[in-house]
Structures are given as C-alpha cells and as structure tokens.
Design a protein around this motif. Structure first.
Motif, PDB file in Angstrom:
ATOM      1  N   ASP A  76       0.824  -1.224   0.000  1.00  0.00           N
ATOM      2  CA  ASP A  76       0.000   0.000   0.000  1.00  0.00           C
ATOM      3  C   ASP A  76       0.845   1.256   0.000  1.00  0.00           C
ATOM      4  O   ASP A  76       0.350   2.337  -0.308  1.00  0.00           O
ATOM      5  N   TRP A 132      -0.291   3.011  -5.635  1.00  0.00           N
ATOM      6  CA  TRP A 132      -1.128   1.840  -5.329  1.00  0.00           C
ATOM      7  C   TRP A 132      -2.381   2.264  -4.569  1.00  0.00           C
ATOM      8  O   TRP A 132      -2.301   2.940  -3.556  1.00  0.00           O
ATOM      9  N   GLN A 150      -5.517  -1.817 -10.336  1.00  0.00           N
ATOM     10  CA  GLN A 150      -4.498  -0.752 -10.364  1.00  0.00           C
ATOM     11  C   GLN A 150      -4.257  -0.295 -11.809  1.00  0.00           C
ATOM     12  O   GLN A 150      -4.502  -1.034 -12.761  1.00  0.00           O
ATOM     13  N   THR A 194       1.291   1.936 -12.251  1.00  0.00           N
ATOM     14  CA  THR A 194       1.534   1.364 -10.923  1.00  0.00           C
ATOM     15  C   THR A 194       1.977  -0.104 -11.053  1.00  0.00           C
ATOM     16  O   THR A 194       2.877  -0.556 -10.352  1.00  0.00           O
ATOM     17  N   LYS A 195       1.346  -0.806 -11.992  1.00  0.00           N
ATOM     18  CA  LYS A 195       1.737  -2.207 -12.220  1.00  0.00           C
ATOM     19  C   LYS A 195       3.193  -2.291 -12.652  1.00  0.00           C
ATOM     20  O   LYS A 195       3.943  -3.169 -12.221  1.00  0.00           O
ATOM     21  N   LEU A 204       5.484  -1.684  -9.762  1.00  0.00           N
ATOM     22  CA  LEU A 204       5.575  -2.882  -8.925  1.00  0.00           C
ATOM     23  C   LEU A 204       6.574  -3.869  -9.532  1.00  0.00           C
ATOM     24  O   LEU A 204       7.452  -4.394  -8.842  1.00  0.00           O
TER      25      LEU A 204
END
Ligand code: GDP
Ligand code: MG
Length: 372
Positions: free
Chosen positions: A133, A138, A153, A157-158, A161
């Motif tokens: 988080d 996210w 998402q 953001t993906k 990650l």
C-alpha cells in the motif's frame, strides 16, 4: 502417509511488518470464526485449513485446488532466537518460513542474515514483499487476494511494482536464489516465490497462505510425515508462573507427550530427566474467569503443538535445548544424544568465552551455540 501440521516461522529485518502480518492473519482467522477459527497454543497459533479455504476461497475455486494438510502452526514470536537460528540436531525447527521484505527498502542487513540461515538449514521459504500500500500510486483495496487488488491498479503502478520486484530478483540472484513473482512460476521447486502483500490491509494473504499450504503438501511431505511414538521438541523459554513455579514452554514437532511421561533436556550442568506433572494449553478467552486463570490442563499433546510443561527441576533448563520423551528403550540413546550436544556447546563456550563483540563472532555464536 499421516502428515503433521507444518511449522511456519516469519523472518526478516526489523520493522518490515512481521508482527503486523501475523496479527492480520490471526485477526482474519478470528473474524472467520464460523469456519473453525484459530486455536491458541503456547508460543504459537494453529491456523486450521478451513480458515485458509475461507480466506482464499475465490482462488481455490478458480484453480480447483485441493488442500490435504489439516492446518499450519504459526510461531507467534517472529524472530524468536530458537526459530531465527532454526537449528535442531543438524536439521531445522521450522518446516517452512516467510521472509518479509519492505517493498520500498528491499534487502536489508537482517534480510541477508535470514537468507544465510534459511539456506544453511535448507528451509524452504517464500518472500512477502510487504507494505504494498506504500508503493507510489497503489490504491489499497479490501481484498485478501493480491491478484484481485492488482487488477484494479493502473498500468503505471503495475509497472512500478514489477520494477521493484525485478530489482529484488536480480539482487537475490547474486545470492544464488532464483526468485520470481509467484503467478509467473510454473515449477515451485525451482523458484522462490515473491508475493506482494500489505499486512495493514490484508492484501496478498490469500495467495501467501495458499502457497505455504501448497508447498508444504507438495514438496515437504517427507519432512512433515508424522512419526508415532515419544515426542521430540525444543524448549522455547523457561518461565516462572504464579502458582505453578518454574515451567517450560516447548514446541513439540513430532510424536506425542502425555502427563506423567518422563522428559529429558539439557541444563547448564548436564542432562536431566523429570516427570511431567501437567501439560497446559491456553484457555479460550471466553472461558477465562480471572487473569491468572489462563491455562487449561490436558492429558496429552500431539505434534505439531506449542505447550507449557509443569514439572520438578525445570529451573536449570536451557532455552533452545532439545526436549524428548524418554522410555526404558530409548533412554540411554537419547541422554547420550543430548549430552553430545551440550558438550560441544560447553567446549566452544570455554574456548571462546563471551567475546561477542564483532559481527563475525556473533555469527559464529548463532551458528554454533544458540538452540543447541
Ligand atoms: N503502510 C503499511 N505499514 C505497515 C505494513 N506492515 C507493517 N507496517 C507498519 O510498519 C511498522 C513496523 O511493523 P511491525 O509489524 O512491528 O514490524 P516487525 O518489526 O517486522 O515485526 C508498524 O508501524 C506497522 O504498522 C503494511 O503492509 N503497510
Ligand atoms: Mg515485530
């Protein structure tokens, strides 16, 4: 083959969220009480398989997963020295581990130490890449499934990650560990799985628990095969209890221990035996009438379990000592086995004294002394 419950411990650097993660799993299990709930043990809690079914329901249905272990024994105190050392007669106390890593910090000093320990004891582990988080962008969701949360998402953001994950993957590779995001792994015996989690929101605990259960039943069968017969275990702590005197908290990882059994363990001066006067488990909260009324006396305890033992002569017991139920037949062999271990311990202590000053010495110490 009869399987005992796998013993799971949580390792990692300070402040990565080990306690929060365990609390979240425990809290969720309590919320899902209608499906079995949690059973408290001494120093551990038992997570029944129904709870995992409940938390990971959608995934289990989607992938038609069948779980055949009865549950998992979670060690409550992350970083307990017996479990961080994980050593037990050349083997390991824990069957499996979760290594928690902060998503924004990556590998830290105690992460490296934990990896060294896990590798040297041959303990399989998965990585919880925690505080998801707090990854920029996210949007936290209230789902236990990481994949569900991921689908909500945005693309940037993906990507962010994945950038974090593959940075970790490349650093782990330098340590000789092949890691990969769990949903991209085909053969779990070849890769260490990384599961992004948020211990605060509970995101990812569905996949985390499912993977732990799956890996235990598919790859650790021989390790968690239940052996009938006298118990073997390890002493976690030696504890004074009002009204009971000195007691020991122990984890029983194989066999069975009964009231009136004779147990053997190490003390500072040698190996002793004593008769079990009582075996205590925590009383369910709702049955507790007063703060001192916290234990329930039981006749026997079967592995895997955390139990408090009441007996004479426990004052000198050593935390980390192996603990065995002895019988006429196995007594001599077991006493010798424990003696051998403490003679190594004493010899090394005499030779090295207490010069635990530098990192190297400390490493030597955890490798050679604690837990023996
Ligand atoms: N935002 C966020 N904070 C977390 C998460 N997990 C743990 N924390 C916080 O990080 C701090 C350290 O957590 P703790 O569980 O005590 O770490 P431990 O030392 O590894 O046991 C606490 O303030 C937690 O609230 C998480 O997933 N997200
Ligand atoms: Mg903690």
């Amino acid at each position: 083959m009869k399987l005992r419950q796998p013993i799971l411990t949580v390792l990692g650097h300070v402040n990565v969220g080990k306690t929060t993660l365990l609390d979240k799993i425990r809290g969720t299990a309590v919320q899902l009480k209608e499906a079995g709930g949690m059973t408290q043990h001494i120093g551990a809690s038992f997570l029944p398989i129904q709870v995992i079914y409940n938390i990971a329901k959608n995934l289990i249905e989607k992938y038609k997963i069948h779980l055949n272990i009865s549950g998992i024994l979670l060690i409550d105190t992350p970083g307990h020295e017996v479990f961080t050392n994980l050593r037990m007669r050349g083997g390991s106390v824990a069957d499996m581990a979760i290594l928690v890593v902060d998503i924004n910090k990556g590998l830290e000093r105690q992460t490296y130490e934990s990896i060294d320990i896990l590798k040297s004891r041959n303990v399989p582990f998965i990585i919880a890449l925690n505080k998801l988080d707090k990854l920029e962008g996210w949007v936290p969701t209230n789902t236990y499934s990481f994949l569900e949360s991921l689908s909500l998402q945005d693309e940037r953001t993906k990507e962010r990650l994945d950038y974090r994950i593959y940075d970790l993957v490349s650093k782990l590779l330098r340590l000789g560990i092949n890691a990969e995001r769990f949903d991209r792994i085909r053969d779990f015996s070849k890769y260490t799985a990384i599961i992004p989690t948020s211990a605060i929101y509970g995101i990812g605990i569905a996949e985390l628990l499912l993977l732990v259960a799956g890996i235990c039943q598919n790859y650790l069968k021989s390790r968690i095969a239940y052996t009938e017969g006298p118990a073997s275990g390890v002493i976690l702590d030696v504890k004074q209890e009002t009204g009971l005197g000195t007691t020991v908290n122990a984890i029983i990882f194989n066999g069975i221990i009964r009231k009136n059994d004779i147990i053997a363990f190490a003390t500072k001066t040698g190996v002793i035996t004593t008769k079990v006067r009582a075996l205590l488990m925590p009383k369910p909260l709702e049955e507790m009438r007063a703060p001192e009324d916290k234990f329930l006396s039981v006749e026997e305890v079967v592995a895997s379990a955390g139990v408090k033992i009441v007996a004479d002569n426990l004052d000198e017991a050593l935390g980390g000592s192996p603990l065995f139920v002895v019988t006429e037949e196995n007594k001599e062999a077991i006493l010798n086995k424990i003696k051998e271990e403490i003679s190594v311990f004493k010899f090394k202590m005499d030779k090295e004294g207490l010069i635990i000053k530098a990192y190297r010495c400390w490493r030597w110490w955890i490798d050679n002394c604690i837990g023996r």
